[in-house]
Design an enzyme around this catalytic site. Structure first.
Site, PDB file in Angstrom:
ATOM      1  CG  ASP A 475      -0.311   0.085   2.530  1.00 60.27           C
ATOM      2  OD1 ASP A 475       0.901   0.406   2.576  1.00 60.27           O
ATOM      3  OD2 ASP A 475      -0.973  -0.157   3.553  1.00 60.27           O
ATOM      4  CB  ILE A 476       0.125   4.663  -1.055  1.00 59.34           C
ATOM      5  CG1 ILE A 476      -0.022   4.132  -2.484  1.00 59.34           C
ATOM      6  CG2 ILE A 476       0.769   6.036  -1.061  1.00 59.34           C
ATOM      7  CD1 ILE A 476      -1.115   4.791  -3.276  1.00 59.34           C
ATOM      8  CD  GLU A 518      -4.788   2.915   2.301  1.00 56.07           C
ATOM      9  OE1 GLU A 518      -4.327   3.069   3.442  1.00 56.07           O
ATOM     10  OE2 GLU A 518      -6.003   2.935   2.058  1.00 56.07           O
TER      11      GLU A 518
END
Length: 603
Positions: A475-476, A518
């Site tokens: 994920d970010i 995300e």
């Protein structure tokens, strides 16, 4: 209890003229404490007119209850709409005085019988407040979307804002962070569009509380500072004190001694406000925070007295303020060497904390249950839509075949050719519909359902072929901050760019899917741990080196990866278990500082 008090507060303050003015100009037959005139009994029209003048949101004033009771014997003489209005306002009064079950009974009748959109929408909004106050969060979460939709249909800004506020409270009280934050942002945006600065102040204050509970102290400080600027001139002393309290608490949580004098000054002034005596839960919060500030300033006797006053404000509360007061009192007793008292206070703190966690888990479970129900409903609707398309296409084919059956010779050949072309078109439409049902609309990669299904097949195939299977989750980093600071349009751009960069580094046999907000996952058939790590590292490096976000104010966007490889001779596992293993490795990457790749089992 806190939620119901907040509901009463906001309804009362937002009503035209405020709660204090509801009975500023009563009809002549209600003046001087009298509910009837000496010369004549008030007519139905007079009473209904008086009811209208009192506004939509009384705060439980007894005179309002008297008026409602006087109207009840006249229900048979009212029109259908008048009866519905009476039921709504009676339910509102009962809600405000704590008779929740009776209020819900009246609202249920209105929701079943109301033909008036405004009354229906108001009743639906009130039902959500009642359900939250009753602690029935499962039903509240079920009703929130339809109640908000009904409010929007009325195009009444106040009613829409009231419903947005109710949704925000339900999410905040359940400590469901992202939905609560999104609800706060929605309310701020709509209130700003309507130039309703009262509700902007309310939403900003609650948003700062949500951020503070999540540990994002700097963000909470920024939002609370905005609320402090806005609230005094647009929302009155109660919300101003709330904003001051949250701002001071965020400063306090930074553990910077340089801020201590500022905190003591702000909270000291707030504690002297006479408004606190009428709003116990805010008083408890201010006194608890001031107690902790005094303790840190080594003013132990004052800190102890403030903690005791805070605890007496709401003795049965399980809120943050009570827990802070108990913790402060415990630490004062500990610092003073009173071990027995410190132990007693710590046990109280532990009991309150445990009870609070149990309640929060129940509320979060309710939210997840309703979210799962909604996913199942969406899938069922999708399946039925697909079946309807197939039935429609089959009907059209049957009609064409009937036409073709009645023709001969050259015309038959012509229509046969047309039928072939038509069948091909139908097949393309069917394939396109299936593709859209399996693709994430924003990023263009596989959606969660498609990825889980493919991963299940991949695990079965890998075991049968005795091949390793790589699973990556990523994920970010700090994605919530990206959304909050730069807006969701920039967040969406980051998600799409990450999906593109990773897809460019995969083989044709690999599959990438978006499985959460995300969160992404990659399946790598017949791939060793070393190769899986290289793939993850290429994706991580590609995003870290990408400069396409600089125009949006982002110097760099990074991501964290977790890798799990299922061995050929491993016991059978589910797709969810495979993702869980990769997620554990992702958690290790986060713990180690983010922007890195971790293989499951590595320390």
């Amino acid at each position: 209890m806190m939620t119901r008090l907040f509901c009463i507060l906001v309804f009362a303050c937002a009503a035209v003229g405020g709660a204090g003015s509801l009975f500023a100009h009563p009809p002549t037959w209600m003046q001087d404490g009298q509910t009837t005139r000496q010369d004549a009994t008030p007519s139905l029209e007079e009473r209904l007119s008086a009811l209208d003048r009192l506004g939509d949101a009384p705060a439980g004033d007894p005179a309002f209850g008297v008026l409602l009771d006087e109207l009840e014997p006249l229900l048979d003489s009212m029109t259908t709409r008048q009866r519905q209005r009476w039921r709504y306002r009676k339910a509102q009064f009962l809600f405000n005085v704590g008779q929740l079950d009776d209020a819900r009974t009246l609202i249920d009748i209105n929701l079943q019988q109301s033909s008036d959109l405004e009354v229906f929408a108001k009743s639906a909004a009130l039902e959500v407040g009642i359900l939250v106050a009753l602690g029935d969060y499962i039903e509240a979460f079920r009703q929130i979307p339809s109640a908000l939709e009904a409010a929007r249909e009325t195009r009444d800004p106040f009613l829409i804002l009231t419903m947005l506020y109710g949704r925000l409270l339900a999410y905040r009280d359940s400590q469901i962070f992202q939905p609560a934050l999104d609800a706060a942002n929605d309310m701020i945006a709509y209130a700003s569009d309507q130039e309703n600065l009262f509700f902007v102040c309310v939403a900003q204050t609650l948003k700062s509380e949500i951020l503070l509970n999540e540990g994002r102290n700097q963000d909470a400080l920024t939002v609370a500072s905005e609320a402090r600027t806005l609230c005094p001139s647009h929302a009155g002393p109660v919300w101003s004190i709330s904003a001051d309290h949250l701002y001071s608490t965020a400063l306090l949580e930074q553990n910077n001694p340089a801020h201590l004098d500022t905190v003591l000054t702000i909270l000291g002034e707030a504690a002297q406000s006479p408004v606190l005596d009428s709003v116990a839960f805010i008083k408890q919060g201010v006194l608890a925070s001031l107690s902790e500030a005094k303790r840190r300033a080594n003013m132990l006797d004052e800190a102890e007295a403030l903690a005791e006053e805070a605890l007496s404000a709401l003795p049965s509360s399980l809120g943050v303020a009570r827990r802070m007061a108990l913790k402060s009192a415990y630490m004062v007793a500990r610092d003073q060497g009173r071990d027995r008292k410190a132990l007693d206070l710590f046990e109280q703190y532990f009991d309150v904390q445990r009870a609070f966690v149990d309640i929060q888990l129940a509320r979060q479970s309710a939210y997840q249950q309703v979210a799962a129900e909604n996913i199942r409903k969406d899938r069922e609707i999708e399946r039925l839509s697909f079946e309807n398309i197939e039935l429609s296409q089959q009907q059209r084919i049957s009609e064409l075949r009937f036409l073709v059956g009645g023709l001969a010779g050259g015309s038959l050949i012509l229509f046969a050719a047309i039928l072939v072309l038509y069948l091909r078109r139908i097949r393309r439409e069917k394939d396109e519909f299936r593709r859209k049902a399996e693709i994430d609309g924003l990023t263009g990669v596989a959606n969660r359902r498609r990825f889980i299904d493919a991963l299940g097949f991949g695990l079965t195939h890998a075991r049968a072929a005795r091949q390793p299977l790589g699973v990556i989750m990523f994920d970010i980093d700090h994605f919530k901050s990206v959304n909050d600071r730069f807006g969701h349009h920039v967040g969406d751009k980051v998600l799409k760019r990450l999906a593109t960069l990773c897809t460019e580094n995969l083989r044709e046999a690999d599959l990438i899917g978006r499985i959460g907000g995300e969160e992404f996952a990659i399946m790598l058939p017949n791939t060793t741990p070393e190769t899986s790590l290289r793939v993850a590292e290429r994706c991580r490096q590609a995003l870290a080196d990408d400069e396409s976000f600089k125009a949006d104010g982002l110097d760099q966007v990074t991501s964290s990866f977790g890798v799990a490889v299922i061995a050929p001779d491993a016991d059978p596992i589910s797709p969810e278990e495979a993702l869980r293993r990769a997620d554990l490795a992702l958690y290790r990457s986060k713990e180690a500082g983010r922007n890195r790749v971790t293989l499951q089992g590595e320390s």
